[in-house]
Design an enzyme around this catalytic site. Sequence first.
Site, PDB file in Angstrom:
ATOM      1  N   THR A  55      43.481  -5.301 -27.843  1.00 20.44           N
ATOM      2  CA  THR A  55      43.710  -6.559 -28.953  1.00 20.44           C
ATOM      3  C   THR A  55      44.375  -7.509 -28.422  1.00 20.44           C
ATOM      4  O   THR A  55      43.981  -8.805 -28.723  1.00 20.44           O
ATOM      5  CB  THR A  55      44.062  -5.918 -30.080  1.00 20.44           C
ATOM      6  OG1 THR A  55      43.252  -4.701 -30.865  1.00 20.44           O
ATOM      7  CG2 THR A  55      44.374  -7.086 -31.229  1.00 20.44           C
ATOM      8  N   TYR A 113      37.255  -9.502 -33.917  1.00 22.32           N
ATOM      9  CA  TYR A 113      37.434  -9.857 -32.553  1.00 22.32           C
ATOM     10  C   TYR A 113      36.897  -8.901 -31.315  1.00 22.32           C
ATOM     11  O   TYR A 113      36.364  -7.845 -31.926  1.00 22.32           O
ATOM     12  CB  TYR A 113      39.008 -10.188 -32.610  1.00 22.32           C
ATOM     13  CG  TYR A 113      39.842  -8.728 -32.594  1.00 22.32           C
ATOM     14  CD1 TYR A 113      39.913  -8.013 -31.438  1.00 22.32           C
ATOM     15  CD2 TYR A 113      39.978  -8.160 -33.666  1.00 22.32           C
ATOM     16  CE1 TYR A 113      40.522  -6.463 -31.486  1.00 22.32           C
ATOM     17  CE2 TYR A 113      40.644  -6.858 -33.822  1.00 22.32           C
ATOM     18  CZ  TYR A 113      41.086  -6.224 -32.488  1.00 22.32           C
ATOM     19  OH  TYR A 113      41.565  -4.838 -32.596  1.00 22.32           O
ATOM     20  N   ASP A 147      45.333   1.492 -29.691  1.00 19.83           N
ATOM     21  CA  ASP A 147      44.697   2.868 -29.971  1.00 19.83           C
ATOM     22  C   ASP A 147      44.876   4.024 -29.426  1.00 19.83           C
ATOM     23  O   ASP A 147      45.078   5.317 -29.968  1.00 19.83           O
ATOM     24  CB  ASP A 147      42.833   2.543 -30.187  1.00 19.83           C
ATOM     25  CG  ASP A 147      42.371   1.581 -31.222  1.00 19.83           C
ATOM     26  OD1 ASP A 147      43.508   1.435 -32.178  1.00 19.83           O
ATOM     27  OD2 ASP A 147      41.220   1.391 -31.366  1.00 19.83           O
ATOM     28  N   LYS A 203      51.118   5.792 -32.947  1.00 23.88           N
ATOM     29  CA  LYS A 203      50.516   4.771 -33.813  1.00 23.88           C
ATOM     30  C   LYS A 203      50.227   5.205 -35.275  1.00 23.88           C
ATOM     31  O   LYS A 203      49.598   6.349 -35.470  1.00 23.88           O
ATOM     32  CB  LYS A 203      49.250   4.038 -33.467  1.00 23.88           C
ATOM     33  CG  LYS A 203      48.694   2.982 -34.006  1.00 23.88           C
ATOM     34  CD  LYS A 203      47.284   2.581 -33.373  1.00 23.88           C
ATOM     35  CE  LYS A 203      46.725   1.187 -34.293  1.00 23.88           C
ATOM     36  NZ  LYS A 203      45.715   0.651 -33.776  1.00 23.88           N
ATOM     37  N   GLU A 205      52.703  31.964 -38.917  1.00 25.51           N
ATOM     38  CA  GLU A 205      51.576  32.351 -39.574  1.00 25.51           C
ATOM     39  C   GLU A 205      50.527  32.987 -38.670  1.00 25.51           C
ATOM     40  O   GLU A 205      49.597  33.769 -38.824  1.00 25.51           O
ATOM     41  CB  GLU A 205      50.906  31.395 -40.386  1.00 25.51           C
ATOM     42  CG  GLU A 205      51.824  31.142 -41.706  1.00 25.51           C
ATOM     43  CD  GLU A 205      50.860  30.152 -42.557  1.00 25.51           C
ATOM     44  OE1 GLU A 205      50.372  30.745 -43.674  1.00 25.51           O
ATOM     45  OE2 GLU A 205      51.057  28.974 -42.344  1.00 25.51           O
TER      46      GLU A 205
END
Length: 367
Positions: free
Chosen positions: A52, A65, A132, A204, A323
């Site tokens: 980006t 974009y 990302d 993120k 567990e």
Amino acid sequence: MALHSLRSARSARTIVGLATALVIGLASPAVAQQSPAGTSLARVLVLGTGGTIAGQANARAGNAYDSGKVSAANLIAAIPGIDGLAQISAEQISSIGSQDMNDKVWFDLVKRIRTAVDNKEVDGIVITHGTDTMEETAFFLQNVLDTDMPVVLVGSMRPSTAIGADGPANLYEAMRVASAPESRGRGVLVVLNDTIHAARWVQKTNTTSVETFRSPDAGPVGYVDTGALRFLQPAAAVKGAKLKLPDAPPLPRVDIIYSHANMDAAEVEDAVKRGAKGIVLAGVGDGNSSKGAIDALAAAAKQGVVVVRSTRVGSGYVNRNVEVEDDKLGFAVSLDLNPQKARVLLALLIANGVTESAAVQQAFARP
């Protein structure tokens, strides 16, 4: 009215200035040398991968974009005053959105960084990257690079052509961190929104906010702005043996299986059929899943597939034998690593021949 007119004029000049800077940046050469040789400034190599931060607006929607359209050199050329921080050179490794980040680009980054380190070409590295998968690339580099040199990843949440683009400030601040002697020995760092994070901890956490990067289980390691750089603790070299890379990509296949209500064994069994050498469970709660899924993972472990339990929850540790009977079933747990980082580490471990569950667990416990 006079005050309103003055503010309007200032706003207009600001917009024109940003547009002019971008045009100058787009017209600059593919490789930029921003400071004259022989100065006392640190030498910083910027490696562009896209994202980006290098995006340009697209008319398909108001906020649309396309990633990776502006080169790293052009991004640098559009930032006033950045040439006063370092002697800057720029190279383009890829021009992709980070959703398309892959082993080849990772290997290319490592090769270029190692060459720069071995030849003593630079004093620091900045990598422009999409947000990302930035945390995955940072963590990958953390596990394979063996250098005290600052390696800093930077991106943005808004494209370069957006009003209020955050990329220029982020890149300026990343350059400040990469060129600073006090950044040495701190491992791979991520810089966005005036904040410095360590590769192991950063995540993120928001789809669109400029404050998206956080380190939920540890907090940031420092802060940076145009006037100051502040680390919260003294530098301490990151421990742990660095892992070797194969001669060429790809890394061994490791799949992430996302746990959910009403889950059966099908996803696990399918991953094994498709040739997964490792499976990371993005489990509910403390890395748990349905009985059917756990039974399938146990069967996969018996077949030699390396199984690591992580969690889909955004913070907290996954503990052994709470567990799930990890000792009995032959599982490792991710501790503080989220599923995407656990996948990166597990792929590297398998590539290095580390597949026995106790050895895998030991590797996950290294800081």
